[in-house]
Enzyme design. Structure first.
Site, PDB file in Angstrom:
ATOM      1  N   ASP A 168      60.676   9.043 -15.338  1.00 13.91           N
ATOM      2  CA  ASP A 168      61.123   8.062 -14.090  1.00 13.91           C
ATOM      3  C   ASP A 168      62.629   8.449 -13.839  1.00 13.91           C
ATOM      4  OD1 ASP A 168      61.420   5.934 -12.380  1.00 13.91           O
ATOM      5  OD2 ASP A 168      62.709   4.704 -13.899  1.00 13.91           O
ATOM      6  N   SER A 169      63.105   8.099 -12.666  1.00  9.01           N
ATOM      7  CA  SER A 169      64.639   8.374 -12.493  1.00  9.01           C
ATOM      8  C   SER A 169      65.496   7.955 -13.510  1.00  9.01           C
ATOM      9  CB  SER A 169      64.943   7.851 -11.111  1.00  9.01           C
ATOM     10  OG  SER A 169      64.855   6.448 -11.038  1.00  9.01           O
ATOM     11  N   CYS A 221      56.980   6.006 -12.021  1.00 11.81           N
ATOM     12  CA  CYS A 221      58.055   5.730 -10.811  1.00 11.81           C
ATOM     13  C   CYS A 221      57.451   5.795  -9.771  1.00 11.81           C
ATOM     14  CB  CYS A 221      59.042   7.092 -10.904  1.00 11.81           C
ATOM     15  SG  CYS A 221      60.047   6.970  -9.322  1.00 11.81           S
ATOM     16  N   GLU A 255      70.396  -0.562 -13.276  1.00 11.64           N
ATOM     17  CA  GLU A 255      70.942   0.446 -14.371  1.00 11.64           C
ATOM     18  C   GLU A 255      72.235   0.274 -14.504  1.00 11.64           C
ATOM     19  OE1 GLU A 255      69.778   3.616 -14.923  1.00 11.64           O
ATOM     20  OE2 GLU A 255      67.751   3.287 -14.184  1.00 11.64           O
ATOM     21  N   CYS A 289      58.095  -1.040  -7.724  1.00 17.46           N
ATOM     22  CA  CYS A 289      59.043  -0.265  -8.298  1.00 17.46           C
ATOM     23  C   CYS A 289      59.281  -0.642 -10.016  1.00 17.46           C
ATOM     24  CB  CYS A 289      60.576  -0.480  -7.662  1.00 17.46           C
ATOM     25  SG  CYS A 289      61.775   0.467  -8.542  1.00 17.46           S
ATOM     26  N   HIS A 334      61.463  -0.261 -12.107  1.00 13.16           N
ATOM     27  CA  HIS A 334      62.662  -1.119 -12.504  1.00 13.16           C
ATOM     28  C   HIS A 334      62.645  -2.377 -12.272  1.00 13.16           C
ATOM     29  CE1 HIS A 334      64.746   2.747 -12.200  1.00 13.16           C
ATOM     30  NE2 HIS A 334      65.782   2.432 -12.743  1.00 13.16           N
TER      31      HIS A 334
HETATM   32  N1  DGL Z   1      61.738   3.348 -10.651  1.00  9.98           N
HETATM   33  C1  DGL Z   1      61.475   4.025  -9.604  1.00  9.98           C
HETATM   34  C2  DGL Z   1      60.632   3.581  -8.839  1.00  9.98           C
HETATM   35  O1  DGL Z   1      59.422   3.031  -9.255  1.00  9.98           O
HETATM   36  C3  DGL Z   1      62.618   4.735  -8.999  1.00  9.98           C
HETATM   37  C4  DGL Z   1      63.616   4.108  -8.439  1.00  9.98           C
HETATM   38  C5  DGL Z   1      64.796   4.902  -7.935  1.00  9.98           C
HETATM   39  O2  DGL Z   1      65.375   5.837  -8.660  1.00  9.98           O
HETATM   40  O3  DGL Z   1      65.056   4.810  -6.833  1.00  9.98           O
HETATM   41  O4  DGL Z   1      60.446   3.661  -7.521  1.00  9.98           O
END
Ligand code: DGL
Length: 269
Positions: free
Chosen positions: A13-14, A76, A156, A188, A190
């Site tokens: 993931d990022s 992600c 984050e 997402c 996150h």
């Molecule tokens: N967690 C990621 C997603 O599901 C990426 C979030 C990001 O870095 O913008 O899209």
């Protein structure tokens, strides 16, 4: 007789978001070793072009394949929507890929919803993948979506379950388009970190669904189908790698996975 395969599963993931998937894998498949790559140097992915996300995803997948991963989980949504097909085109003979979009769309499509909302990064919303795929399952389903780009940097930086996150959640979700939804899709990885707050925002009247459980179900199925499950007696070790030093990542990882982790930095660019 089926064989076992104790090679690790790669997850990327990022940043912190993919840990929600790691957490679910560790609960449901505790014998599996994991190599996690958080691309903190390029965070957030959601504001990047599809080409940039594809490039990052290709490099990270190659890195995980070189580490001997039997499967790569694209934990992600931004990368799953932008890069899944490119990754399977390039590396299908090297490893298996699982994305987080297909399992969640399938799960949502199996419920009896009339109207669903989707929140995600700008990249995922712009791709329209969720809307299209949900409509393919049911033409009658009313689908509304909104990009919520502040959530990723907020999480984050460690702002979740507090007043700041509450205000930002309130600001986004009071949008008129979310009136009368039966379910909100957290598109997402996150966002499960603020799932409880979102659920409370809707007074428990709306299903708040995310990709963690449906994705791990697919991971299990794919491992089983390809004879790649680790042995029941396997005691796995895990690796957590980031592309740039991130003290918040380390802190959140400990809180989130409830134990100390050994975080290393490896730049692959
Ligand atoms: N967690 C990621 C997603 O599901 C990426 C979030 C990001 O870095 O913008 O899209």
């Amino acid at each position: 007789m089926s064989s076992t395969d104790n090679r690790p599963i790669g997850v990327f993931d990022s940043g912190i978001g993919g840990l929600t998937v790691v957490d679910a894998i560790q609960k449901q498949l505790p014998q599996e070793a994991i190599i996690y790559y958080g691309d903190t140097a390029h965070l957030p992915y959601g504001d990047k072009s599809a080409d940039a996300i594809r490039y990052y995803s290709l490099k990270i997948s190659k890195f995980l394949i070189d580490k001997g991963c039997k499967m790569v989980v694209i934990a992600c949504n931004s990368a799953s929507t932008a890069a899944y097909h490119v990754l399977t085109d390039f590396f299908s003979s090297d490893t298996l890929f699982v994305n987080v979009v297909d399992p969640l769309v399938k799960f949502a499509g199996q419920q009896q919803y009339s109207k669903v909302g989707i929140i995600a990064t700008k990249a995922t919303i712009a791709s329209k993948v969720y809307e299209q795929r949900l409509k393919e399952q049911s033409m009658k389903l009313d689908v509304v979506s909104l990009a919520t780009p502040l959530f990723v940097p907020m999480i984050e930086e460690g702002f979740y379950n507090d007043k700041l996150s509450h205000n930002i959640i309130d600001n986004y979700l009071s949008d008129d388009r979310f009136k009368d939804i039966d379910a909100l899709i957290l598109a997402c990885t996150h966002y499960p970190l603020i799932r409880r707050q979102i659920y409370e925002y809707f007074d428990g009247q709306v299903d708040v669904i995310d990709s963690t459980k449906p994705t791990v179900d697919i991971i299990r199925q794919e491992l089983e189908r390809n004879d790649l499950l680790s042995g029941d007696d396997h005691l796995p070790t895990h690796q957590f790698i980031v592309s740039d030093v991130s003290p918040t990542f380390e802190e959140t990882t400990k809180i989130f996975l409830n134990r100390n982790i050994n975080l290393t930095q490896e730049s692959i660019w």
